[in-house]
Scaffold this motif. Structure first.
Motif, PDB file in Angstrom:
ATOM      1  N   GLY A 359      35.696  32.087  40.425  1.00  0.00           N
ATOM      2  CA  GLY A 359      34.591  32.877  39.903  1.00  0.00           C
ATOM      3  C   GLY A 359      35.029  34.127  39.156  1.00  0.00           C
ATOM      4  N   TYR A 360      34.047  34.776  38.483  1.00  0.00           N
ATOM      5  CA  TYR A 360      34.348  35.920  37.641  1.00  0.00           C
ATOM      6  C   TYR A 360      34.757  37.167  38.427  1.00  0.00           C
ATOM      7  CZ  TYR A 360      32.292  33.272  33.789  1.00  0.00           C
ATOM      8  OH  TYR A 360      32.019  32.323  32.843  1.00  0.00           O
ATOM      9  N   ARG A 361      34.465  37.203  39.717  1.00  0.00           N
ATOM     10  CA  ARG A 361      34.911  38.343  40.516  1.00  0.00           C
ATOM     11  C   ARG A 361      36.399  38.255  40.865  1.00  0.00           C
ATOM     12  NH1 ARG A 361      30.002  40.430  43.606  1.00  0.00           N
ATOM     13  NH2 ARG A 361      28.299  39.006  43.090  1.00  0.00           N
ATOM     14  N   ALA A 362      36.978  37.061  40.735  1.00  0.00           N
ATOM     15  CA  ALA A 362      38.354  36.843  41.176  1.00  0.00           C
ATOM     16  C   ALA A 362      39.366  37.762  40.495  1.00  0.00           C
ATOM     17  CB  ALA A 362      38.733  35.375  40.964  1.00  0.00           C
ATOM     18  N   PRO A 363      39.310  37.974  39.163  1.00  0.00           N
ATOM     19  CA  PRO A 363      40.293  38.893  38.564  1.00  0.00           C
ATOM     20  C   PRO A 363      40.231  40.301  39.137  1.00  0.00           C
ATOM     21  CG  PRO A 363      39.253  37.552  36.859  1.00  0.00           C
ATOM     22  CD  PRO A 363      38.488  37.300  38.128  1.00  0.00           C
ATOM     23  N   VAL A 364      39.033  40.748  39.539  1.00  0.00           N
ATOM     24  CA  VAL A 364      38.922  42.085  40.123  1.00  0.00           C
ATOM     25  C   VAL A 364      39.605  42.116  41.488  1.00  0.00           C
ATOM     26  CG1 VAL A 364      37.337  43.941  40.728  1.00  0.00           C
ATOM     27  CG2 VAL A 364      36.755  42.373  38.873  1.00  0.00           C
ATOM     28  N   TRP A 365      39.462  41.039  42.249  1.00  0.00           N
ATOM     29  CA  TRP A 365      40.174  40.963  43.522  1.00  0.00           C
ATOM     30  C   TRP A 365      41.689  40.918  43.294  1.00  0.00           C
ATOM     31  CZ3 TRP A 365      38.126  42.561  47.663  1.00  0.00           C
ATOM     32  CH2 TRP A 365      36.786  42.326  47.980  1.00  0.00           C
ATOM     33  N   VAL A 366      42.125  40.256  42.236  1.00  0.00           N
ATOM     34  CA  VAL A 366      43.549  40.252  41.898  1.00  0.00           C
ATOM     35  C   VAL A 366      44.019  41.675  41.590  1.00  0.00           C
ATOM     36  CG1 VAL A 366      45.281  39.474  40.230  1.00  0.00           C
ATOM     37  CG2 VAL A 366      43.561  37.873  41.077  1.00  0.00           C
ATOM     38  N   SER A 367      43.191  42.436  40.865  1.00  0.00           N
ATOM     39  CA  SER A 367      43.524  43.836  40.579  1.00  0.00           C
ATOM     40  C   SER A 367      43.664  44.633  41.866  1.00  0.00           C
ATOM     41  CB  SER A 367      42.446  44.469  39.688  1.00  0.00           C
ATOM     42  OG  SER A 367      42.429  43.878  38.409  1.00  0.00           O
ATOM     43  N   ALA A 368      42.751  44.408  42.796  1.00  0.00           N
ATOM     44  CA  ALA A 368      42.834  45.103  44.086  1.00  0.00           C
ATOM     45  C   ALA A 368      44.125  44.731  44.813  1.00  0.00           C
ATOM     46  CB  ALA A 368      41.618  44.758  44.947  1.00  0.00           C
ATOM     47  N   LEU A 369      44.491  43.457  44.749  1.00  0.00           N
ATOM     48  CA  LEU A 369      45.720  43.003  45.412  1.00  0.00           C
ATOM     49  C   LEU A 369      46.959  43.650  44.789  1.00  0.00           C
ATOM     50  CD1 LEU A 369      47.153  41.144  47.428  1.00  0.00           C
ATOM     51  CD2 LEU A 369      47.070  39.338  45.689  1.00  0.00           C
ATOM     52  N   LEU A 370      46.985  43.760  43.475  1.00  0.00           N
ATOM     53  CA  LEU A 370      48.129  44.382  42.803  1.00  0.00           C
ATOM     54  C   LEU A 370      48.263  45.853  43.178  1.00  0.00           C
ATOM     55  CD1 LEU A 370      47.832  42.749  39.253  1.00  0.00           C
ATOM     56  CD2 LEU A 370      49.617  42.329  40.961  1.00  0.00           C
ATOM     57  N   VAL A 371      47.138  46.563  43.258  1.00  0.00           N
ATOM     58  CA  VAL A 371      47.193  47.972  43.658  1.00  0.00           C
ATOM     59  C   VAL A 371      47.634  48.075  45.113  1.00  0.00           C
ATOM     60  CG1 VAL A 371      45.846  50.081  43.996  1.00  0.00           C
ATOM     61  CG2 VAL A 371      45.492  48.695  41.959  1.00  0.00           C
ATOM     62  N   ALA A 372      47.156  47.171  45.962  1.00  0.00           N
ATOM     63  CA  ALA A 372      47.592  47.181  47.366  1.00  0.00           C
ATOM     64  C   ALA A 372      49.096  46.972  47.458  1.00  0.00           C
ATOM     65  CB  ALA A 372      46.849  46.088  48.142  1.00  0.00           C
ATOM     66  N   CYS A 373      49.637  46.096  46.634  1.00  0.00           N
ATOM     67  CA  CYS A 373      51.087  45.885  46.613  1.00  0.00           C
ATOM     68  C   CYS A 373      51.812  47.151  46.172  1.00  0.00           C
ATOM     69  CB  CYS A 373      51.435  44.734  45.677  1.00  0.00           C
ATOM     70  SG  CYS A 373      50.940  43.103  46.282  1.00  0.00           S
ATOM     71  N   ALA A 374      51.234  47.864  45.194  1.00  0.00           N
ATOM     72  CA  ALA A 374      51.846  49.111  44.743  1.00  0.00           C
ATOM     73  C   ALA A 374      51.853  50.153  45.857  1.00  0.00           C
ATOM     74  CB  ALA A 374      51.097  49.639  43.519  1.00  0.00           C
TER      75      ALA A 374
END
Length: 400
Positions: A359-374
């Motif tokens: 779904g279209y919300r998925a890229p935003v969750w990916v962004s959240a995951l990348l920031v969490a990794c940072a």
């Protein structure tokens, strides 16, 4: 801030416009040159690859030149290839101009960052960096929509002519305004170029490498969400397609505010800004994913996330320069490459999530995951506040 820094920002504005404007010009390019839309899209990929590869290579090359000469060489090359791109009828030639333009852009930005930080007080690198990156954010706010407008009015070639024309006053400004002292300031770097192993050794600092990794992750999160913002706000928030340019411009306005405000804190409270700003960025992406069905919430969070993303991202660039004071041009080049690695990987990961049917919300969750990794990487590295120039000045010893 010295006046000529704002003139360098004008050149960065033109280059940022060139980097991002093709998104609105691809159909016209494909039709005019008789190629597929995917082939036209490869022009964007070619620019990204040129930025990633070219940033460190052009930075190394520029060490042999005075800074003013390097700035002029890169900017004039950038201008000329846009003129060639505007008149060519060959797809192959246009593709080559995008690669050369990216190389010139990468080299210019690396030298401009070194020039800007050398022209200010040792503890003002963050503010100097924010002036240059303000040109990139203004490209998102004004340059890209203007390029799309010109493309629709007079064809895609007019946008290339416009970028070339905007670059002309920047060339004149560099000749007239960049102090001759900047040429002398680069003598140390030219001396180090004779022993590049010593120069490259300055880039092996664990703090610098960690900063570059964090920059790639944060920028990957930014462009992952930004790339798929249009389908999110139309398909989930229910905002009419006609309002998408306004939403994108709102993100750009937020990014400009973030760069400006972040530059004022990056020199005095960088760790506090990175920790609190990074945590707020993670929370914001999660909230956007959860509340994207509300148009009001989506609009507000787009503005806020634009500000947070660029406040944190610009601070990381300035901290890379603080962490490699012995190699400012190369540090600027590697910082540019790291950000573009993130800008390439982030949208790709978002596309993978979409292709998986999430779904279209998925890229935003990916962004959240990348920031969490940072945030996790920064915590593991044990980043700690330092006095004054906190990213690179050792803390004074405690008295017994």
């Amino acid at each position: 801030m010295p006046c000529f820094l704002y003139l360098l920002g004008l050149a960065v504005f033109a280059q940022g416009t060139s980097e991002f404007m093709l998104s609105g010009l691809l159909p016209g390019i494909a039709a005019d040159l008789g190629v597929s839309l995917s082939a036209a899209g490869a022009l964007t990929s070619a620019f990204a690859v040129g930025m990633i590869v070219g940033a460190p290579l052009m930075a190394l090359l520029s060490l042999r030149w005075p800074r003013r000469r390097a700035l002029l060489a890169f900017l004039i090359a950038f201008l000329l290839v846009h003129i060639l791109g505007a008149v060519t009828t060959s797809y192959g030639v246009l593709l080559a101009t995008r690669v050369v333009a990216a190389l010139a852009n990468a080299g210019f930005l690396a030298v401009a960052l070194a020039t800007a930080t050398a022209a200010v007080a040792p503890d003002a690198k963050g503010r100097a960096t924010s002036v240059l990156l303000g040109g990139t954010t203004m490209a998102c706010v004004a340059g890209v929509p203007a390029g799309a407008f010109l493309g629709g009015l007079w064809g895609w070639r007019s946008a290339f002519w416009a970028v070339a024309l905007v670059s002309v006053p920047a060339v004149v400004a560099i000749v007239r305004s960049v102090p001759a002292g900047q040429d002398r300031a680069s003598a140390q770097e030219r001396g180090m170029a004779a022993a590049r192993r010593t120069e490259l050794r300055a880039l092996r600092s664990p703090r610098l490498l960690m900063t570059l990794l964090l920059g790639a992750l944060v920028n990957g999160a930014t462009f992952c969400a930004f790339t798929y913002l249009a389908p999110l706000v139309t398909g989930v928030a229910g905002i009419a397609p006609g309002w998408v340019p306004a939403v994108l411009a709102l993100f750009g306005l937020g990014s400009f505010a973030g760069v400006t405000l972040g530059g004022r804190m990056a020199d005095t409270r960088p760790v506090r800004l990175l920790v609190t700003g990074g945590a707020a960025l993670l929370l914001g992406w999660a909230l956007l994913a959860l509340t994207a069905g509300s148009p009001a919430a989506a609009v507000v969070l787009v503005l806020v996330q634009g500000a947070l993303s660029f406040a944190v991202g610009s601070t990381l660039i300035s901290q890379a320069l603080y962490a490699a004071t012995g190699a400012p041009t190369l540090a600027g080049g590697f910082a540019t490459a790291a950000l573009n690695v993130g800008a390439a990987i982030g949208p790709w990961l978002g596309g993978v999530a979409l292709a998986a049917g999430l779904g279209y919300r998925a890229p935003v969750w990916v962004s959240a995951l990348l920031v969490a990794c940072a945030l996790l990487a920064g915590a593991v590295a044990g980043l700690s506040p330092r006095p004054r120039n906190r990213a690179c000045v050792p803390a004074p010893p405690r008295r017994p």
